[in-house]
Design an enzyme around this catalytic site. Structure first.
Site, short mmCIF file in Angstrom:
data_model
loop_
_atom_site.label_atom_id
_atom_site.label_comp_id
_atom_site.label_asym_id
_atom_site.label_seq_id
_atom_site.Cartn_x
_atom_site.Cartn_y
_atom_site.Cartn_z
NE ARG A 123 -4.02 -2.08 1.90
CZ ARG A 123 -3.90 -3.12 2.72
NH1 ARG A 123 -3.00 -3.12 3.68
NH2 ARG A 123 -4.68 -4.15 2.59
CE LYS A 145 -0.08 14.01 -14.53
NZ LYS A 145 -0.40 14.56 -15.86
CD GLU A 187 7.79 15.75 -22.96
OE1 GLU A 187 7.23 16.78 -22.52
OE2 GLU A 187 7.20 14.66 -23.08
CE LYS A 229 6.10 17.29 -14.28
NZ LYS A 229 6.13 16.03 -14.99
CD GLU A 239 -3.39 16.64 -15.67
OE1 GLU A 239 -2.23 16.21 -15.53
OE2 GLU A 239 -4.08 16.38 -16.66
NE ARG A 243 1.27 17.03 -12.97
CZ ARG A 243 1.92 16.19 -12.19
NH1 ARG A 243 1.65 16.17 -10.90
NH2 ARG A 243 2.83 15.38 -12.68
CG ASN A 247 -1.05 16.48 -20.10
OD1 ASN A 247 -0.07 15.75 -20.03
ND2 ASN A 247 -2.03 16.45 -19.22
CG HIS A 250 1.59 15.21 -23.44
ND1 HIS A 250 2.41 16.31 -23.61
CD2 HIS A 250 2.32 14.32 -22.72
CE1 HIS A 250 3.57 16.09 -23.00
NE2 HIS A 250 3.55 14.90 -22.46
CG HIS A 254 -0.64 10.50 -24.77
ND1 HIS A 254 -1.21 10.90 -23.59
CD2 HIS A 254 0.69 10.43 -24.52
CE1 HIS A 254 -0.27 11.06 -22.67
NE2 HIS A 254 0.89 10.78 -23.21
CG HIS A 267 6.38 10.41 -24.38
ND1 HIS A 267 5.01 10.32 -24.38
CD2 HIS A 267 6.68 11.48 -23.58
CE1 HIS A 267 4.50 11.27 -23.63
NE2 HIS A 267 5.48 11.98 -23.13
P1 NAD Z 1 12.74 5.39 -22.11
O1 NAD Z 1 12.58 5.22 -20.68
O2 NAD Z 1 12.21 4.34 -23.02
O3 NAD Z 1 14.30 5.61 -22.42
C1 NAD Z 1 14.72 5.78 -23.75
C2 NAD Z 1 15.82 4.80 -24.14
O4 NAD Z 1 17.06 5.24 -23.60
C3 NAD Z 1 15.62 3.39 -23.61
O5 NAD Z 1 16.06 2.48 -24.57
C4 NAD Z 1 16.53 3.36 -22.39
O6 NAD Z 1 16.94 2.06 -22.05
C5 NAD Z 1 17.67 4.20 -22.87
N1 NAD Z 1 18.47 4.86 -21.85
C6 NAD Z 1 18.05 5.41 -20.70
N2 NAD Z 1 19.06 6.08 -20.11
C7 NAD Z 1 20.14 5.92 -20.90
C8 NAD Z 1 21.47 6.40 -20.84
N3 NAD Z 1 21.88 7.22 -19.89
N4 NAD Z 1 22.32 6.03 -21.82
C9 NAD Z 1 21.90 5.23 -22.84
N5 NAD Z 1 20.65 4.78 -22.98
C10 NAD Z 1 19.77 5.14 -22.01
O7 NAD Z 1 12.08 6.75 -22.62
P2 NAD Z 1 12.04 8.22 -22.00
O8 NAD Z 1 11.99 9.12 -23.16
O9 NAD Z 1 13.06 8.43 -20.96
O10 NAD Z 1 10.63 8.25 -21.26
C11 NAD Z 1 9.43 8.08 -21.98
C12 NAD Z 1 8.38 7.53 -21.03
O11 NAD Z 1 8.15 8.48 -19.99
C13 NAD Z 1 7.04 7.30 -21.69
O12 NAD Z 1 6.51 6.07 -21.27
C14 NAD Z 1 6.18 8.43 -21.19
O13 NAD Z 1 4.82 8.10 -21.12
C15 NAD Z 1 6.75 8.66 -19.83
N6 NAD Z 1 6.55 10.02 -19.30
C16 NAD Z 1 6.05 10.14 -18.05
C17 NAD Z 1 5.88 11.39 -17.50
C18 NAD Z 1 5.39 11.53 -16.09
O14 NAD Z 1 5.07 12.63 -15.67
N7 NAD Z 1 5.37 10.47 -15.33
C19 NAD Z 1 6.21 12.54 -18.24
C20 NAD Z 1 6.72 12.37 -19.51
C21 NAD Z 1 6.90 11.11 -20.05
N1 GLY Z 2 4.04 15.18 -17.97
C1 GLY Z 2 2.81 15.76 -17.55
C2 GLY Z 2 2.70 15.91 -16.07
O1 GLY Z 2 3.60 15.57 -15.31
O2 GLY Z 2 1.72 16.40 -15.61
#
Ligand code: NAD
Ligand code: GLY
Length: 364
Positions: A123, A145, A187, A229, A239, A243, A247, A250, A254, A267
């Site tokens: 939990r 998030k 971003e 942010k 949100e 907030r 997006n 997005h 998405h 992404h």
């Molecule tokens: P990812 O996590 O897939 O990483 C991209 C690639 O880089 C992967 O292949 C990973 O293994 C590799 N990698 C990571 N660090 C590395 C490094 N230092 N050196 C070499 N390779 C490395 O993608 P991302 O762009 O980091 O994140 C995208 C994800 O984040 C999506 O799922 C998206 O929905 C999510 N997201 C969430 C939020 C939130 O607020 N929680 C905000 C934006 C995006």
């Molecule tokens: N990436 C959108 C949020 O964190 O709200």
């Protein structure tokens, strides 16, 4: 290893407030982690690409704790409930208790999955973010998030769960491939367009430094993005209003990610295109001049990001995919739309014909 100076920001959320540390080499700094780890047990959640690069460094910095790791397969297609469950197998096999801490070491996929596991295990247990992509350092590691994808919609299953701290080691960006770096810059540009016009100007002037991975330029961009942010998250953690501005791009993005199949478009690439589409719509509504729209598109192009959606999606499919968006209210699509550079709004008060014309334009 000599200690590097960290920039420090605070996400102000009352008793859930936490710091973001930004700087080169921070993954080695044992004291940064120790301050924020309540118990003795730590589960590092990472993936098969990041583990060989940085897991050993992190294990060494955590010397003295009971440290275990779980290594996930790499990729957006693995951001599923099934893969996520594997984190609990590891926690239970190692008899981790409620004082344990999960440490997310990787990009946004790892961070979202580890954070969601921390939200649910017994939990709710504590977790730390050690983001290693630019996108994760400027966005996904901050704000709490967490979640996984559903085949019918991105990030549809999840929870709000804030980390105890974020440690953004800018040196880890050196091993990122250029496509991933570019996706993260998409971003970063988003923050300029939401409510920071000065930052947008700075990005136009300093983009080459970012693309060359100049550490000072990267450090500044990460800090400013996190500051922007953190301000929004502090004002509206769950949100219910402001907030949603985060997006920008997005709803279209998405739709592209889901419509094309997870992992096909990154992404950040989908969001960059979504921002260009939002700017196009804004110009059609008379909220952005043609020159301003061109500044947005030109900057994305300079980064090497796509500026138009895949033609095969088409208007009807786009609208169908957009209807799943979390911002939809009483069946009405709400979009984040720039109303001038550096001033975006969340609105459903737009002529749907402008949206349809814009989507039709990309089908040709
Ligand atoms: P990812 O996590 O897939 O990483 C991209 C690639 O880089 C992967 O292949 C990973 O293994 C590799 N990698 C990571 N660090 C590395 C490094 N230092 N050196 C070499 N390779 C490395 O993608 P991302 O762009 O980091 O994140 C995208 C994800 O984040 C999506 O799922 C998206 O929905 C999510 N997201 C969430 C939020 C939130 O607020 N929680 C905000 C934006 C995006
Ligand atoms: N990436 C959108 C949020 O964190 O709200």
């Amino acid at each position: 290893m000599p200690e590097q100076t960290a920039r420090k920001l605070e996400v102000e959320l009352g008793e859930r407030s936490y710091p973001i540390y930004i700087g080169p080499g921070l993954r080695h700094q044992a004291k940064l982690y120790r301050r924020h780890i309540p118990g003795r047990q730590i589960m590092v959640v990472t993936n098969e690409t990041v583990a060989p690069l940085y897991l050993q460094d992190v294990m060494e910095a955590l010397d003295g704790f009971q440290v275990e790791s779980v290594i996930l397969p790499d990729g957006e297609i693995f951001k599923t409930l099934e893969v996520w469950q594997g984190i609990f197998d590891a926690l239970l096999q190692q008899r981790f208790n409620r004082q344990c801490t999960l440490l997310a070491l990787g990009g946004g996929v790892v961070g979202d999955m580890a954070g969601f596991a921390a939200a649910c295990y017994q939990r709710g247990v504590s977790f730390l973010q050690l983001p290693t992509t630019l996108l994760a350092q400027v966005d996904s590691s901050v704000g709490g998030k967490t979640g996984v994808n559903h085949p019918l919609g991105k990030n549809m299953i999840g929870a709000f769960h804030q980390p105890r701290c974020v440690i953004a080691d800018t040196e880890t960006l050196n091993t990122l491939d250029q496509r991933q770096l570019a996706a993260g810059i998409g971003e970063v540009i988003k923050y300029g367009l939401i409510d920071d016009p000065e930052f947008f100007d700075w990005l136009e002037q300093n983009l080459d430094g970012l693309l060359k991975r100049d550490l000072a330029a990267l450090g500044y961009a990460v800090e400013r993005s996190c500051r922007d942010k953190a301000r929004v998250v502090a004002a509206d953690e769950r949100e219910s209003g402001r907030r949603a501005l985060l997006n920008l791009g997005h709803t279209f993005g998405h739709a592209i990610e889901t419509g094309m199949g997870y992992g096909e478009w990154l992404h950040g690439e989908a969001v960059a295109t979504g921002i260009c589409m939002a700017a196009d719509l804004s110009r059609r509504l008379g909220w952005l001049s043609a020159g301003e729209q061109e500044r947005v598109t030109a900057l994305m192009r300079r980064v090497g990001l796509p500026v138009a959606p895949p033609a095969e999606l088409g208007r009807e499919r786009f609208l169908e995919l957009m209807a799943v968006d979390k911002k939809v209210l009483e069946g009405k699509i709400r979009l984040v739309i720039p109303k001038g550079l550096g001033r975006s709004v969340v609105s459903d008060a737009f002529d749907p014909r402008a949206l349809h014309d814009m989507l039709d334009e990309y089908q040709r």
